[in-house]
Design a protein around this motif. Sequence first.
Motif, PDB file in Angstrom:
ATOM      1  N   TYR B  33     -15.744 -47.407   0.212  1.00  0.00           N
ATOM      2  CA  TYR B  33     -15.341 -47.300   1.614  1.00  0.00           C
ATOM      3  C   TYR B  33     -13.883 -46.844   1.657  1.00  0.00           C
ATOM      4  CZ  TYR B  33     -19.016 -50.960   1.887  1.00  0.00           C
ATOM      5  OH  TYR B  33     -20.167 -51.706   1.756  1.00  0.00           O
ATOM      6  N   TYR B  35     -10.451 -46.522   4.274  1.00  0.00           N
ATOM      7  CA  TYR B  35      -9.858 -46.998   5.518  1.00  0.00           C
ATOM      8  C   TYR B  35      -8.440 -46.452   5.636  1.00  0.00           C
ATOM      9  CZ  TYR B  35     -13.448 -50.672   5.138  1.00  0.00           C
ATOM     10  OH  TYR B  35     -14.625 -51.359   5.017  1.00  0.00           O
ATOM     11  N   GLN B  37      -4.781 -47.495   7.565  1.00  0.00           N
ATOM     12  CA  GLN B  37      -4.077 -48.541   8.299  1.00  0.00           C
ATOM     13  C   GLN B  37      -2.703 -48.028   8.705  1.00  0.00           C
ATOM     14  OE1 GLN B  37      -3.178 -52.339   6.285  1.00  0.00           O
ATOM     15  NE2 GLN B  37      -3.768 -53.379   8.177  1.00  0.00           N
ATOM     16  N   GLN B  41      -2.348 -47.705  15.094  1.00  0.00           N
ATOM     17  CA  GLN B  41      -3.816 -47.754  15.215  1.00  0.00           C
ATOM     18  C   GLN B  41      -4.449 -48.947  14.507  1.00  0.00           C
ATOM     19  OE1 GLN B  41      -5.795 -45.613  16.905  1.00  0.00           O
ATOM     20  NE2 GLN B  41      -4.146 -44.260  17.554  1.00  0.00           N
ATOM     21  N   GLY B  42      -3.679 -49.641  13.683  1.00  0.00           N
ATOM     22  CA  GLY B  42      -4.273 -50.726  12.917  1.00  0.00           C
ATOM     23  C   GLY B  42      -5.182 -50.198  11.822  1.00  0.00           C
ATOM     24  N   LEU B  43      -6.122 -51.025  11.390  1.00  0.00           N
ATOM     25  CA  LEU B  43      -7.039 -50.648  10.315  1.00  0.00           C
ATOM     26  C   LEU B  43      -8.237 -49.932  10.920  1.00  0.00           C
ATOM     27  CD1 LEU B  43      -7.479 -50.983   7.234  1.00  0.00           C
ATOM     28  CD2 LEU B  43      -8.793 -53.040   7.741  1.00  0.00           C
ATOM     29  N   PHE B  45     -11.837 -47.726   9.914  1.00  0.00           N
ATOM     30  CA  PHE B  45     -12.812 -47.293   8.917  1.00  0.00           C
ATOM     31  C   PHE B  45     -12.944 -45.781   8.982  1.00  0.00           C
ATOM     32  CE2 PHE B  45     -16.517 -47.080   6.388  1.00  0.00           C
ATOM     33  CZ  PHE B  45     -17.502 -46.380   7.075  1.00  0.00           C
ATOM     34  N   LYS B  57     -20.083 -42.950   8.642  1.00  0.00           N
ATOM     35  CA  LYS B  57     -18.883 -42.221   9.011  1.00  0.00           C
ATOM     36  C   LYS B  57     -18.202 -42.928  10.168  1.00  0.00           C
ATOM     37  CE  LYS B  57     -17.863 -37.299   8.885  1.00  0.00           C
ATOM     38  NZ  LYS B  57     -18.475 -35.967   8.827  1.00  0.00           N
ATOM     39  N   GLY B  58     -16.906 -43.029  10.087  1.00  0.00           N
ATOM     40  CA  GLY B  58     -16.133 -43.663  11.148  1.00  0.00           C
ATOM     41  C   GLY B  58     -15.219 -42.656  11.798  1.00  0.00           C
ATOM     42  N   ASN B  59     -13.994 -43.051  12.021  1.00  0.00           N
ATOM     43  CA  ASN B  59     -13.031 -42.210  12.732  1.00  0.00           C
ATOM     44  C   ASN B  59     -12.301 -41.258  11.793  1.00  0.00           C
ATOM     45  OD1 ASN B  59     -13.709 -43.723  14.997  1.00  0.00           O
ATOM     46  ND2 ASN B  59     -12.119 -45.224  14.602  1.00  0.00           N
ATOM     47  N   PHE B  90      -6.626 -47.362   2.283  1.00  0.00           N
ATOM     48  CA  PHE B  90      -7.281 -48.316   1.407  1.00  0.00           C
ATOM     49  C   PHE B  90      -8.668 -47.815   1.028  1.00  0.00           C
ATOM     50  CE2 PHE B  90      -4.421 -51.805   1.283  1.00  0.00           C
ATOM     51  CZ  PHE B  90      -3.807 -51.899   2.525  1.00  0.00           C
ATOM     52  N   PHE B 100     -20.831 -55.047   2.640  1.00  0.00           N
ATOM     53  CA  PHE B 100     -19.444 -55.241   3.062  1.00  0.00           C
ATOM     54  C   PHE B 100     -18.957 -56.645   2.713  1.00  0.00           C
ATOM     55  CE2 PHE B 100     -19.666 -58.219   6.573  1.00  0.00           C
ATOM     56  CZ  PHE B 100     -20.986 -58.145   6.974  1.00  0.00           C
TER      57      PHE B 100
END
Lengths: 108, 114
Positions: B33, B35, B37, B41-43, B45, B57-59, B90, B100
Amino acid sequence: QKEVEQDPGPLSVPEGAIVSLNCTYSNSAFQYFMWYRQYSRKGPELLMYTYSSGNKEDGRFTAQVDKSSKYISLFIRDSQPSDSATYLCAVLGNQFYFGTGTSLTVIP
Amino acid sequence: DSGVTQTPKHLITATGQRVTLRCSPRSGDLSVYWYQQSLDQGLQFLIQYYNGEERAKGNILERFSAQQFPDLHSELNLSSLELGDSALYFCASSPRPGGFSEAFFGQGTRLTVV
């Protein structure tokens, strides 16, 4: 509206206090709810997760999900200085969504 | 030590450039995975691979791409870099595609775009 909203803190408590960390989420379809702990300059680590609603306890930590109000909480009992970290809530839908994190400091 | 290795630890590059971040999963883990951070925007995925195939798929921006190689290490490629891409990246790995709860994070690559 963001998928997960988290109280930003920061939070500072004396050692031994009960800590309550909270998040709200937007989509009632979310089923997995997670809490991560992140120490400074480290990657997040999964503390606990729950599926659907209810409580889950692990030692001094309790995770709680209230699906009716779309509210997730993490309680830390007898907080210790080693609990000082940033705590992130997260939900799993078609992807992971994270809160922005709450910085916690436990003062000896 | 989580067993997940990310290189490099720090990277400073200029806007418009392209960089490659590398992740070696824990021994036996087939899922990786990625990520991002950042302070604002914070963390977030980005993407997940399982045994060489894209799983979720995320952002992830179109300027970013990833792949997982036969030896299971993964690379995240970031191109046409912008100042806003400065962040901690990460990687995490787990044995199973939906694992997860068994995922461990690496220590991250700190990317600074100047």
